[in-house]
Design a protein around this motif. Structure first.
Motif, PDB file in Angstrom:
ATOM      1  N   ILE A 196       0.868  -1.175   0.000  1.00 14.00           N
ATOM      2  CA  ILE A 196       0.000   0.000   0.000  1.00 14.00           C
ATOM      3  C   ILE A 196       0.903   1.222   0.000  1.00 14.00           C
ATOM      4  CG2 ILE A 196      -1.755   1.307   1.242  1.00 14.00           C
ATOM      5  CD1 ILE A 196      -2.745  -1.268   2.442  1.00 14.00           C
ATOM      6  N   ASN A 197       0.698   2.089  -0.976  1.00  9.81           N
ATOM      7  CA  ASN A 197       1.505   3.303  -1.123  1.00  9.81           C
ATOM      8  C   ASN A 197       3.007   2.970  -1.071  1.00  9.81           C
ATOM      9  OD1 ASN A 197      -0.848   4.845  -1.302  1.00  9.81           O
ATOM     10  ND2 ASN A 197      -0.940   5.052   0.917  1.00  9.81           N
ATOM     11  N   LYS A 198       3.386   1.910  -1.795  1.00  6.84           N
ATOM     12  CA  LYS A 198       4.777   1.462  -1.947  1.00  6.84           C
ATOM     13  C   LYS A 198       5.409   0.968  -0.653  1.00  6.84           C
ATOM     14  CE  LYS A 198       5.397   4.357  -5.959  1.00  6.84           C
ATOM     15  NZ  LYS A 198       6.125   5.395  -6.618  1.00  6.84           N
ATOM     16  N   GLU A 199       4.595   0.577   0.326  1.00  3.14           N
ATOM     17  CA  GLU A 199       5.103   0.037   1.592  1.00  3.14           C
ATOM     18  C   GLU A 199       4.539  -1.352   1.805  1.00  3.14           C
ATOM     19  OE1 GLU A 199       4.045   2.552   4.834  1.00  3.14           O
ATOM     20  OE2 GLU A 199       5.093   4.290   4.039  1.00  3.14           O
ATOM     21  N   ARG A 200       5.402  -2.254   2.284  1.00  6.36           N
ATOM     22  CA  ARG A 200       4.935  -3.591   2.642  1.00  6.36           C
ATOM     23  C   ARG A 200       4.070  -3.454   3.901  1.00  6.36           C
ATOM     24  NH1 ARG A 200       8.555  -9.053   3.226  1.00  6.36           N
ATOM     25  NH2 ARG A 200       6.834 -10.371   3.907  1.00  6.36           N
ATOM     26  N   VAL A 201       2.979  -4.197   3.954  1.00  3.55           N
ATOM     27  CA  VAL A 201       2.021  -4.023   5.046  1.00  3.55           C
ATOM     28  C   VAL A 201       1.695  -5.349   5.722  1.00  3.55           C
ATOM     29  CG1 VAL A 201       0.968  -1.981   4.043  1.00  3.55           C
ATOM     30  CG2 VAL A 201       0.077  -4.227   3.454  1.00  3.55           C
ATOM     31  N   LYS A 202       0.984  -5.251   6.834  1.00  2.00           N
ATOM     32  CA  LYS A 202       0.470  -6.409   7.549  1.00  2.00           C
ATOM     33  C   LYS A 202      -1.031  -6.509   7.260  1.00  2.00           C
ATOM     34  CE  LYS A 202       3.773  -6.265  11.327  1.00  2.00           C
ATOM     35  NZ  LYS A 202       3.932  -6.166  12.781  1.00  2.00           N
ATOM     36  N   PRO A 203      -1.636  -7.678   7.497  1.00  2.76           N
ATOM     37  CA  PRO A 203      -3.062  -7.840   7.201  1.00  2.76           C
ATOM     38  C   PRO A 203      -3.978  -6.897   7.973  1.00  2.76           C
ATOM     39  CG  PRO A 203      -2.034  -9.971   7.557  1.00  2.76           C
ATOM     40  CD  PRO A 203      -1.014  -8.936   7.902  1.00  2.76           C
ATOM     41  N   SER A 204      -3.529  -6.406   9.110  1.00  2.00           N
ATOM     42  CA  SER A 204      -4.383  -5.534   9.914  1.00  2.00           C
ATOM     43  C   SER A 204      -4.324  -4.069   9.472  1.00  2.00           C
ATOM     44  CB  SER A 204      -3.973  -5.623  11.383  1.00  2.00           C
ATOM     45  OG  SER A 204      -2.631  -5.210  11.534  1.00  2.00           O
ATOM     46  N   ARG A 205      -3.498  -3.750   8.502  1.00  4.91           N
ATOM     47  CA  ARG A 205      -3.366  -2.365   8.026  1.00  4.91           C
ATOM     48  C   ARG A 205      -4.670  -1.912   7.388  1.00  4.91           C
ATOM     49  NH1 ARG A 205       0.380   1.099   5.217  1.00  4.91           N
ATOM     50  NH2 ARG A 205      -0.899   2.896   4.732  1.00  4.91           N
ATOM     51  N   ASN A 206      -5.080  -0.714   7.716  1.00 11.40           N
ATOM     52  CA  ASN A 206      -6.313  -0.165   7.159  1.00 11.40           C
ATOM     53  C   ASN A 206      -6.045   0.496   5.816  1.00 11.40           C
ATOM     54  OD1 ASN A 206      -8.070  -0.966   9.147  1.00 11.40           O
ATOM     55  ND2 ASN A 206      -7.802   0.880  10.355  1.00 11.40           N
ATOM     56  N   VAL A 207      -6.982   0.340   4.926  1.00  7.21           N
ATOM     57  CA  VAL A 207      -6.919   0.946   3.607  1.00  7.21           C
ATOM     58  C   VAL A 207      -8.037   1.982   3.521  1.00  7.21           C
ATOM     59  CG1 VAL A 207      -8.374  -0.797   2.510  1.00  7.21           C
ATOM     60  CG2 VAL A 207      -6.741   0.436   1.147  1.00  7.21           C
ATOM     61  N   ARG A 208      -7.753   3.085   2.848  1.00  7.12           N
ATOM     62  CA  ARG A 208      -8.719   4.176   2.706  1.00  7.12           C
ATOM     63  C   ARG A 208      -8.872   4.527   1.227  1.00  7.12           C
ATOM     64  NH1 ARG A 208      -5.877   4.821   7.170  1.00  7.12           N
ATOM     65  NH2 ARG A 208      -6.900   5.476   9.086  1.00  7.12           N
ATOM     66  N   PRO A 209      -9.976   5.108   0.841  1.00  9.05           N
ATOM     67  CA  PRO A 209     -10.113   5.547  -0.548  1.00  9.05           C
ATOM     68  C   PRO A 209      -8.983   6.515  -0.915  1.00  9.05           C
ATOM     69  CG  PRO A 209     -12.234   5.591   0.531  1.00  9.05           C
ATOM     70  CD  PRO A 209     -11.213   5.298   1.595  1.00  9.05           C
ATOM     71  N   GLY A 210      -8.408   6.290  -2.087  1.00 14.53           N
ATOM     72  CA  GLY A 210      -7.286   7.105  -2.550  1.00 14.53           C
ATOM     73  C   GLY A 210      -5.947   6.399  -2.392  1.00 14.53           C
ATOM     74  N   ASP A 211      -5.870   5.329  -1.605  1.00 15.88           N
ATOM     75  CA  ASP A 211      -4.627   4.577  -1.444  1.00 15.88           C
ATOM     76  C   ASP A 211      -4.299   3.819  -2.724  1.00 15.88           C
ATOM     77  OD1 ASP A 211      -4.274   5.421   1.143  1.00 15.88           O
ATOM     78  OD2 ASP A 211      -4.994   3.569   2.071  1.00 15.88           O
ATOM     79  N   GLU A 212      -2.994   3.717  -3.024  1.00 16.77           N
ATOM     80  CA  GLU A 212      -2.542   2.934  -4.174  1.00 16.77           C
ATOM     81  C   GLU A 212      -2.082   1.570  -3.667  1.00 16.77           C
ATOM     82  OE1 GLU A 212       0.100   4.384  -7.600  1.00 16.77           O
ATOM     83  OE2 GLU A 212       1.418   3.125  -6.374  1.00 16.77           O
ATOM     84  N   ILE A 213      -2.591   0.515  -4.275  1.00 11.86           N
ATOM     85  CA  ILE A 213      -2.254  -0.845  -3.870  1.00 11.86           C
ATOM     86  C   ILE A 213      -1.602  -1.572  -5.041  1.00 11.86           C
ATOM     87  CG2 ILE A 213      -3.148  -3.047  -3.027  1.00 11.86           C
ATOM     88  CD1 ILE A 213      -5.467  -1.566  -1.800  1.00 11.86           C
ATOM     89  N   ARG A 214      -0.495  -2.259  -4.753  1.00 12.34           N
ATOM     90  CA  ARG A 214       0.174  -3.101  -5.747  1.00 12.34           C
ATOM     91  C   ARG A 214      -0.008  -4.546  -5.291  1.00 12.34           C
ATOM     92  NH1 ARG A 214       4.181  -2.901  -9.651  1.00 12.34           N
ATOM     93  NH2 ARG A 214       4.383  -0.676  -9.354  1.00 12.34           N
ATOM     94  N   ILE A 215      -0.662  -5.356  -6.141  1.00 13.20           N
ATOM     95  CA  ILE A 215      -0.943  -6.748  -5.829  1.00 13.20           C
ATOM     96  C   ILE A 215      -0.235  -7.622  -6.856  1.00 13.20           C
ATOM     97  CG2 ILE A 215      -2.741  -8.490  -5.526  1.00 13.20           C
ATOM     98  CD1 ILE A 215      -4.689  -6.006  -5.262  1.00 13.20           C
ATOM     99  N   THR A 216       0.622  -8.518  -6.376  1.00 13.65           N
ATOM    100  CA  THR A 216       1.301  -9.463  -7.261  1.00 13.65           C
ATOM    101  C   THR A 216       0.715 -10.834  -6.991  1.00 13.65           C
ATOM    102  OG1 THR A 216       3.301  -8.131  -7.122  1.00 13.65           O
ATOM    103  CG2 THR A 216       3.530 -10.369  -7.978  1.00 13.65           C
TER     104      THR A 216
END
Length: 130
Positions: free
Chosen positions: A39-59
């Protein structure tokens, strides 16, 4: 009863499941823990919250999606509604299509199936004739 409040953030694993990128939440958690979701070029944990406008990279396998979150949904809805939760730029969509086409041209995605009864008999005949 209180009026239903609009969701302002949601756990990334639940959002990926609701947006139909993964079939189950445990699969989404596994991908996040494996470093396949940023999310926003940062590795995250499953509990991280996502908000409208966030950029997500899914491989996922050989495909990579770069999407922008447009909405949140607590429940998994039909695919037509799930597509409304995110937006993929035309550039990234073309890039992903080019990778798929390149793999197809090189024969990487050709599915190999087991020979059927008739095909096995033909293979046996060829082997015996040698």
């Amino acid at each position: 009863m209180a009026a239903e409040a609009e969701i302002v953030s949601q756990r990334i694993d639940k959002w990926l499941w609701a947006a139909r990128f993964f079939k189950t939440r445990p699969l989404a958690v596994e991908a996040i823990n494996g470093g396949h979701v940023h999310i926003n070029k940062e590795r995250v944990k499953p509990s991280r919250n996502v908000r409208p406008g966030d950029e997500i990279r899914i491989t996922k396998g050989f495909e990579t999606w770069v999407i922008t979150v447009k909405g949140l949904n607590e429940q998994r809805r039909p695919a037509s509604e799930a597509r409304l939760l995110y937006e993929e730029s035309e550039h990234h969509r073309e890039q992903r299509a080019a990778v798929i086409e390149e793999r197809r041209l090189h024969g990487v995605n050709i599915r190999v199936k087991k020979p059927g009864k008739h095909e096995r008999r033909l293979i046996d005949q060829i082997k015996r004739s040698w």
